[in-house]
Design an enzyme around this catalytic site. Sequence first.
Site, short mmCIF file in Angstrom:
data_model
loop_
_atom_site.label_atom_id
_atom_site.label_comp_id
_atom_site.label_asym_id
_atom_site.label_seq_id
_atom_site.Cartn_x
_atom_site.Cartn_y
_atom_site.Cartn_z
N GLU A 168 10.11 1.22 10.46
CA GLU A 168 10.96 2.46 10.27
C GLU A 168 10.29 3.87 10.48
OE1 GLU A 168 13.67 5.38 8.83
OE2 GLU A 168 12.11 4.36 7.44
N LYS B 286 0.73 -1.15 0.01
CA LYS B 286 0.04 -0.09 0.03
C LYS B 286 0.93 1.34 0.08
CE LYS B 286 -1.86 3.22 1.98
NZ LYS B 286 -1.82 4.56 1.57
N CYS C 297 13.42 10.96 6.66
CA CYS C 297 13.46 10.58 8.28
C CYS C 297 14.81 10.90 8.84
CB CYS C 297 12.78 9.39 8.39
SG CYS C 297 13.58 7.96 7.36
N GLU D 33 9.69 16.31 15.11
CA GLU D 33 10.02 16.19 13.61
C GLU D 33 9.11 17.03 12.61
OE1 GLU D 33 11.09 12.49 10.94
OE2 GLU D 33 9.06 12.17 11.67
#
Length: 452
Positions: free
Chosen positions: A213, A139, A247, A345
């Site tokens: 992750e 997906k 990331c 973040e």
Amino acid sequence: MGGEEDIDRAVASSRRCYESDEWQSLTATERGELLDALADEIEANIDRLSRAETLANGKLLSAMRSQVESLPGWYRYYAGLADKVTGDTIQSDKERMFTFTLTEPYGVVGVITPWNSPLMLATYKLAPAFAAGNTAVLKPSEITPVSAIMLAELALDAGFPPGALNVVTGYGDAGAALSTHDNIDKVAFTGGTDTGSKVGAAAGKNIIPATLELGGKSANIVFPDADLDNAVVGAVKGIFAATGQTCIAGSRLFLHESIHDEFVDRLVERAESLALGDPRDENTEMGPVAFDGQFEKVQKYVDIGKEEATLVTGGEQRTDLSGELFYAPTIFTGVENDMRIAQEEIFGPVLSVLTYEDEEEVIELANDTEYGLAAGVWTENVRRAIRVSSKLEAGVVWVNAYRESSFTTPSGGYKKSGIGIEKGKDAIEQYIQRKSVWIETEGIVSDPFKLI
């Protein structure tokens, strides 16, 4: 806009393929040959794939081309590993017993990937999953679904049986349906920590393994003995490459107080000289933010930063360019480690600069975050490099470099940056389960009523 029904169909298709004679009869070596063939197909379609990635997320065509050009190597690496993951013969401490282990795939793997590096992040999961003997349902992000569909077409062209790889495009409800599905045997996810927590919880409820992750707020540490020319380049590469939408971005830059002013002056000069523009132009150094929602998130955090710290460059939309999603490379100084721009973040071209006095302090500050994905260390002192690298709570540490990656080298996340390993030979272990077999070699001679 796939939904739960489409996920059901895709999972059922991958289950049929996994249980079919066509898939089960493949030897590990033959699975490797399929991966080699897929590598060939990708190699023949580098231009199409890289353009599809750039048109979807706005990252530099040169960067996307570099990523796509590397993908055949990943599939070939795991093709080579496919028949080298074996069980062991074990010298048992029990008399009359011959023991060994078998390696077996889980079955159907659910893969959920984000928009920032679609094919690369899918490959991290699919290549070792296929090498281990699993089938998969992918997906992709609703922002970047096209290259995933193209990959599925190439897999068919390479000889993969129908159902070995299914792709379902859609929004969060499709991803939720896949991660909670009771007919998948493992889930592999890359994305934000909040969503990853939900994926992990769903896996836990179904008692299946998950590789996650997740996010990062990575420390990039410059010591006073560093080669400052290299370190400035590394700081720019760490945060402004990919418009900060990665990331592993080095979004917290720690500068020793003795070099702070000089370093910031050079950093600002380089940031302000970055060529923003059409990501298809080979002269462009930084492209736009990927989509409206991400642009708004970046602006929200910049507004927070203006209240918390000192803005030294950027902090606004670039209206001089053709397009509404260009954001100026942004740098804040006077940042304290407990500020939101230092802890949360942002996923954009926003750098927080912090200072420190000594090695012990900077290690403590760097580790003072809920994340632990990556870190950078800039020093010419090899002893310091080893010392600091061993103490940083991060899955990957680069010394005098940043954002390097290879299929040969494992990476994972500490703390809320994830669970499990991607890349390297360790990654294939995430997609197999080991079975122990005990064989009694001389006939049962013990008392059948004695249980121990």
